[in-house]
Scaffold this motif. Structure first.
Motif, PDB file in Angstrom:
ATOM      1  N   LEU A   9       0.822  -1.212   0.000  1.00  0.00           N
ATOM      2  CA  LEU A   9       0.000   0.000   0.000  1.00  0.00           C
ATOM      3  C   LEU A   9       0.855   1.262   0.000  1.00  0.00           C
ATOM      4  CD1 LEU A   9      -2.787  -1.032   2.556  1.00  0.00           C
ATOM      5  CD2 LEU A   9      -3.038  -0.776   0.085  1.00  0.00           C
ATOM      6  N   ALA A  10       1.956   1.233   0.761  1.00  0.00           N
ATOM      7  CA  ALA A  10       2.810   2.414   0.859  1.00  0.00           C
ATOM      8  C   ALA A  10       3.815   2.511  -0.274  1.00  0.00           C
ATOM      9  CB  ALA A  10       3.559   2.413   2.201  1.00  0.00           C
ATOM     10  N   GLY A  11       4.008   1.433  -1.018  1.00  0.00           N
ATOM     11  CA  GLY A  11       5.012   1.405  -2.073  1.00  0.00           C
ATOM     12  C   GLY A  11       4.895   2.519  -3.094  1.00  0.00           C
ATOM     13  N   PRO A  12       3.719   2.717  -3.706  1.00  0.00           N
ATOM     14  CA  PRO A  12       3.600   3.796  -4.701  1.00  0.00           C
ATOM     15  C   PRO A  12       3.927   5.173  -4.127  1.00  0.00           C
ATOM     16  CG  PRO A  12       1.746   2.297  -4.861  1.00  0.00           C
ATOM     17  CD  PRO A  12       2.497   1.906  -3.628  1.00  0.00           C
ATOM     18  N   GLY A  13       3.493   5.432  -2.903  1.00  0.00           N
ATOM     19  CA  GLY A  13       3.794   6.721  -2.284  1.00  0.00           C
ATOM     20  C   GLY A  13       5.268   6.892  -2.008  1.00  0.00           C
ATOM     21  N   ILE A  14       5.912   5.823  -1.524  1.00  0.00           N
ATOM     22  CA  ILE A  14       7.356   5.878  -1.261  1.00  0.00           C
ATOM     23  C   ILE A  14       8.129   6.095  -2.557  1.00  0.00           C
ATOM     24  CG2 ILE A  14       9.339   4.561  -0.434  1.00  0.00           C
ATOM     25  CD1 ILE A  14       7.455   3.179   1.541  1.00  0.00           C
ATOM     26  N   LEU A  15       7.713   5.400  -3.626  1.00  0.00           N
ATOM     27  CA  LEU A  15       8.378   5.552  -4.921  1.00  0.00           C
ATOM     28  C   LEU A  15       8.219   6.975  -5.444  1.00  0.00           C
ATOM     29  CD1 LEU A  15       9.888   4.289  -7.300  1.00  0.00           C
ATOM     30  CD2 LEU A  15       7.663   3.610  -8.248  1.00  0.00           C
ATOM     31  N   LEU A  16       7.000   7.512  -5.332  1.00  0.00           N
ATOM     32  CA  LEU A  16       6.773   8.883  -5.779  1.00  0.00           C
ATOM     33  C   LEU A  16       7.606   9.872  -4.982  1.00  0.00           C
ATOM     34  CD1 LEU A  16       5.177  10.897  -7.528  1.00  0.00           C
ATOM     35  CD2 LEU A  16       3.385  10.878  -5.779  1.00  0.00           C
ATOM     36  N   LEU A  17       7.702   9.660  -3.661  1.00  0.00           N
ATOM     37  CA  LEU A  17       8.502  10.543  -2.811  1.00  0.00           C
ATOM     38  C   LEU A  17       9.972  10.479  -3.199  1.00  0.00           C
ATOM     39  CD1 LEU A  17       8.562  12.426  -0.327  1.00  0.00           C
ATOM     40  CD2 LEU A  17       8.911  10.398   1.081  1.00  0.00           C
ATOM     41  N   ALA A  18      10.445   9.268  -3.510  1.00  0.00           N
ATOM     42  CA  ALA A  18      11.848   9.107  -3.898  1.00  0.00           C
ATOM     43  C   ALA A  18      12.131   9.818  -5.216  1.00  0.00           C
ATOM     44  CB  ALA A  18      12.190   7.627  -4.001  1.00  0.00           C
ATOM     45  N   LEU A  19      11.218   9.691  -6.174  1.00  0.00           N
ATOM     46  CA  LEU A  19      11.438  10.289  -7.488  1.00  0.00           C
ATOM     47  C   LEU A  19      11.265  11.810  -7.465  1.00  0.00           C
ATOM     48  CD1 LEU A  19       9.599   7.690  -9.784  1.00  0.00           C
ATOM     49  CD2 LEU A  19      12.066   7.964  -9.451  1.00  0.00           C
ATOM     50  N   ALA A  20      10.311  12.288  -6.683  1.00  0.00           N
ATOM     51  CA  ALA A  20       9.973  13.710  -6.715  1.00  0.00           C
ATOM     52  C   ALA A  20      10.716  14.532  -5.679  1.00  0.00           C
ATOM     53  CB  ALA A  20       8.460  13.896  -6.507  1.00  0.00           C
ATOM     54  N   PHE A  21      11.289  13.890  -4.673  1.00  0.00           N
ATOM     55  CA  PHE A  21      11.934  14.663  -3.607  1.00  0.00           C
ATOM     56  C   PHE A  21      13.368  14.197  -3.324  1.00  0.00           C
ATOM     57  CE2 PHE A  21      12.875  15.495   0.904  1.00  0.00           C
ATOM     58  CZ  PHE A  21      12.731  16.873   0.913  1.00  0.00           C
ATOM     59  N   VAL A  22      13.541  12.918  -3.045  1.00  0.00           N
ATOM     60  CA  VAL A  22      14.851  12.431  -2.627  1.00  0.00           C
ATOM     61  C   VAL A  22      15.880  12.577  -3.743  1.00  0.00           C
ATOM     62  CG1 VAL A  22      16.153  10.439  -1.811  1.00  0.00           C
ATOM     63  CG2 VAL A  22      13.829  10.836  -0.971  1.00  0.00           C
ATOM     64  N   LEU A  23      15.546  12.163  -4.956  1.00  0.00           N
ATOM     65  CA  LEU A  23      16.503  12.258  -6.056  1.00  0.00           C
ATOM     66  C   LEU A  23      16.876  13.703  -6.392  1.00  0.00           C
ATOM     67  CD1 LEU A  23      15.333   9.425  -8.504  1.00  0.00           C
ATOM     68  CD2 LEU A  23      17.273   9.438  -6.944  1.00  0.00           C
ATOM     69  N   PRO A  24      15.910  14.629  -6.509  1.00  0.00           N
ATOM     70  CA  PRO A  24      16.302  16.032  -6.756  1.00  0.00           C
ATOM     71  C   PRO A  24      17.157  16.620  -5.645  1.00  0.00           C
ATOM     72  CG  PRO A  24      13.989  15.715  -7.298  1.00  0.00           C
ATOM     73  CD  PRO A  24      14.447  14.470  -6.605  1.00  0.00           C
ATOM     74  N   ILE A  25      16.823  16.315  -4.391  1.00  0.00           N
ATOM     75  CA  ILE A  25      17.620  16.823  -3.276  1.00  0.00           C
ATOM     76  C   ILE A  25      19.038  16.260  -3.324  1.00  0.00           C
ATOM     77  CG2 ILE A  25      17.903  16.776  -0.765  1.00  0.00           C
ATOM     78  CD1 ILE A  25      15.847  18.766  -1.650  1.00  0.00           C
ATOM     79  N   THR A  26      19.150  14.987  -3.648  1.00  0.00           N
ATOM     80  CA  THR A  26      20.471  14.362  -3.744  1.00  0.00           C
ATOM     81  C   THR A  26      21.302  15.004  -4.851  1.00  0.00           C
ATOM     82  OG1 THR A  26      19.550  12.256  -2.964  1.00  0.00           O
ATOM     83  CG2 THR A  26      21.688  12.179  -4.070  1.00  0.00           C
ATOM     84  N   MET A  36      20.905  18.007  -6.035  1.00  0.00           N
ATOM     85  CA  MET A  36      21.234  19.362  -5.616  1.00  0.00           C
ATOM     86  C   MET A  36      22.426  19.372  -4.659  1.00  0.00           C
ATOM     87  SD  MET A  36      18.755  22.089  -3.665  1.00  0.00           S
ATOM     88  CE  MET A  36      18.773  21.131  -2.135  1.00  0.00           C
ATOM     89  N   LEU A  37      22.463  18.417  -3.747  1.00  0.00           N
ATOM     90  CA  LEU A  37      23.598  18.312  -2.830  1.00  0.00           C
ATOM     91  C   LEU A  37      24.882  18.005  -3.586  1.00  0.00           C
ATOM     92  CD1 LEU A  37      21.928  16.284   0.080  1.00  0.00           C
ATOM     93  CD2 LEU A  37      22.577  18.686   0.124  1.00  0.00           C
ATOM     94  N   ARG A  38      24.786  17.165  -4.604  1.00  0.00           N
ATOM     95  CA  ARG A  38      25.977  16.821  -5.385  1.00  0.00           C
ATOM     96  C   ARG A  38      26.499  18.030  -6.150  1.00  0.00           C
ATOM     97  NH1 ARG A  38      27.738  15.662 -10.279  1.00  0.00           N
ATOM     98  NH2 ARG A  38      25.719  16.241 -11.196  1.00  0.00           N
ATOM     99  N   LEU A  39      25.584  18.757  -6.780  1.00  0.00           N
ATOM    100  CA  LEU A  39      26.001  19.929  -7.555  1.00  0.00           C
ATOM    101  C   LEU A  39      26.639  20.994  -6.673  1.00  0.00           C
ATOM    102  CD1 LEU A  39      23.025  20.454 -10.062  1.00  0.00           C
ATOM    103  CD2 LEU A  39      25.364  19.770 -10.614  1.00  0.00           C
ATOM    104  N   SER A  40      26.169  21.105  -5.443  1.00  0.00           N
ATOM    105  CA  SER A  40      26.654  22.177  -4.567  1.00  0.00           C
ATOM    106  C   SER A  40      28.108  21.999  -4.155  1.00  0.00           C
ATOM    107  CB  SER A  40      25.783  22.268  -3.320  1.00  0.00           C
ATOM    108  OG  SER A  40      25.922  21.106  -2.521  1.00  0.00           O
ATOM    109  N   ILE A  41      28.628  20.783  -4.257  1.00  0.00           N
ATOM    110  CA  ILE A  41      30.011  20.540  -3.815  1.00  0.00           C
ATOM    111  C   ILE A  41      30.925  20.160  -4.974  1.00  0.00           C
ATOM    112  CG2 ILE A  41      29.350  19.883  -1.474  1.00  0.00           C
ATOM    113  CD1 ILE A  41      29.549  16.958  -2.312  1.00  0.00           C
ATOM    114  N   VAL A  42      30.459  20.368  -6.207  1.00  0.00           N
ATOM    115  CA  VAL A  42      31.272  20.070  -7.385  1.00  0.00           C
ATOM    116  C   VAL A  42      31.883  21.369  -7.900  1.00  0.00           C
ATOM    117  CG1 VAL A  42      31.275  19.234  -9.764  1.00  0.00           C
ATOM    118  CG2 VAL A  42      29.945  18.040  -8.012  1.00  0.00           C
ATOM    119  N   GLY A  43      33.208  21.392  -8.062  1.00  0.00           N
ATOM    120  CA  GLY A  43      33.903  22.572  -8.552  1.00  0.00           C
ATOM    121  C   GLY A  43      33.989  22.609 -10.063  1.00  0.00           C
TER     122      GLY A  43
END
Length: 274
Positions: A10-27, A29-36
């Motif tokens: 039941l929670a799988g689709p919501g977790i997947l959506l959260l990962a695609l829409a929030f976790v991946l973009p945040i990750t 963004m964090l990577r870009l912020s420390i790349v010279g």
């Protein structure tokens, strides 16, 4: 075991959506912020933002305006929510509709409306001029006052409705008991209603602050280029100068700053009001 599988299904689709829409973009963004520029790891983007007085001024303006907007929303939202909670149900319904109605219109459209009202020759400056308070060419556009007015109009429904849900659950007999014991109406509000409504005030203020500190459209249109906020600085770095790494660093700073500001706020409200 079966219950856990069903819960995950039941929670799988919501977790997947959260990962695609929030976790991946945040990750990312964090990577870009420390790349010279050379592709290696660096903190130069953070150092550039935190050591430049121009950007520190933007941070101070953003925090100052967000706190001011939050306080005004709470001061207006509490009495408005109290009135809505104590009127008859039919009138309350219409008041709720009036509060929610602006949310059905785009923030951009509402902001352009404020630009017409606050600009030179608009209704507000024209009224002040007719009353003799200001000169003929007075305008509120591109001022902090314009940003505050526009943002309060945008965020007031969130604060009011958050407080309304709590005030409506307060037993009216507590007010009657307070008045019977000799307390005035305002004393009852201060000593009985206000403390009991504090969870709603905290929740509404939390919404107002987080939305205000990250707002872009209304501050940019009403404040102009002379009064940038952090969100506008991020937008300029990403779209005008194409400094994506610097924009990512600013985004990380904004995210961390909001979390640091809200952590004691959330702990305090959780400890005192559950």
């Amino acid at each position: 075991m079966r219950d856990r599988i069903e819960d995950l299904a039941l929670a799988g689709p919501g977790i997947l959506l959260l990962a695609l829409a929030f976790v991946l973009p945040i990750t990312e963004m964090l990577r870009l912020s420390i790349v010279g520029a050379d592709g290696g790891l660096t903190v130069e983007h953070f150092a550039r933002f935190l050591t430049d007085s121009y950007y520190l001024g933007i941070v101070w303006r953003t925090i100052y305006l967000s706190v001011l907007i939050t306080m005004i929303c709470a001061v207006i939202g509490f009495p408005l929510a109290y009135v809505m909670a104590r009127v008859r149900p039919g009138l309350r319904l219409w008041l709720i509709v009036l509060i929610i109605l602006p949310l059905m219109t785009s923030v951009v459209v509402r902001t352009f409306g404020w630009m017409v009202l606050l600009g030179r020759g608009g209704l507000v400056p024209f009224t002040f001029w007719k009353l003799g308070f200001v000169g003929r060419n007075f305008t509120l556009m591109h001022t902090e006052a314009a940003i505050v007015i526009g943002m309060v109009q945008v965020l007031l429904p969130f604060t009011t409705l958050s407080i309304l849900g709590v005030v409506m659950k307060i037993d009216r007999r507590l007010e009657e008991a307070s008045r019977t014991m000799g307390a005035s109406f305002f004393a009852t509000l201060r000593t009985v209603i206000l403390p009991l409504a504090m969870p709603g005030i905290l929740a509404g203020s939390l919404l107002a602050f987080t939305l205000s500190v990250s707002s872009f459209v209304t501050p940019s249109l009403l404040g102009g280029v002379r009064l940038p906020v952090v969100a506008a600085s991020i937008y300029d770095a990403a779209t005008k100068t194409l400094e994506w790494n610097f924009a990512a660093a600013q985004s990380v700073i904004l995210l961390v700053g909001v979390l640091l500001a809200l952590t004691p706020y959330i702990k305090l409200s959780g400890r005192r009001h559950g």
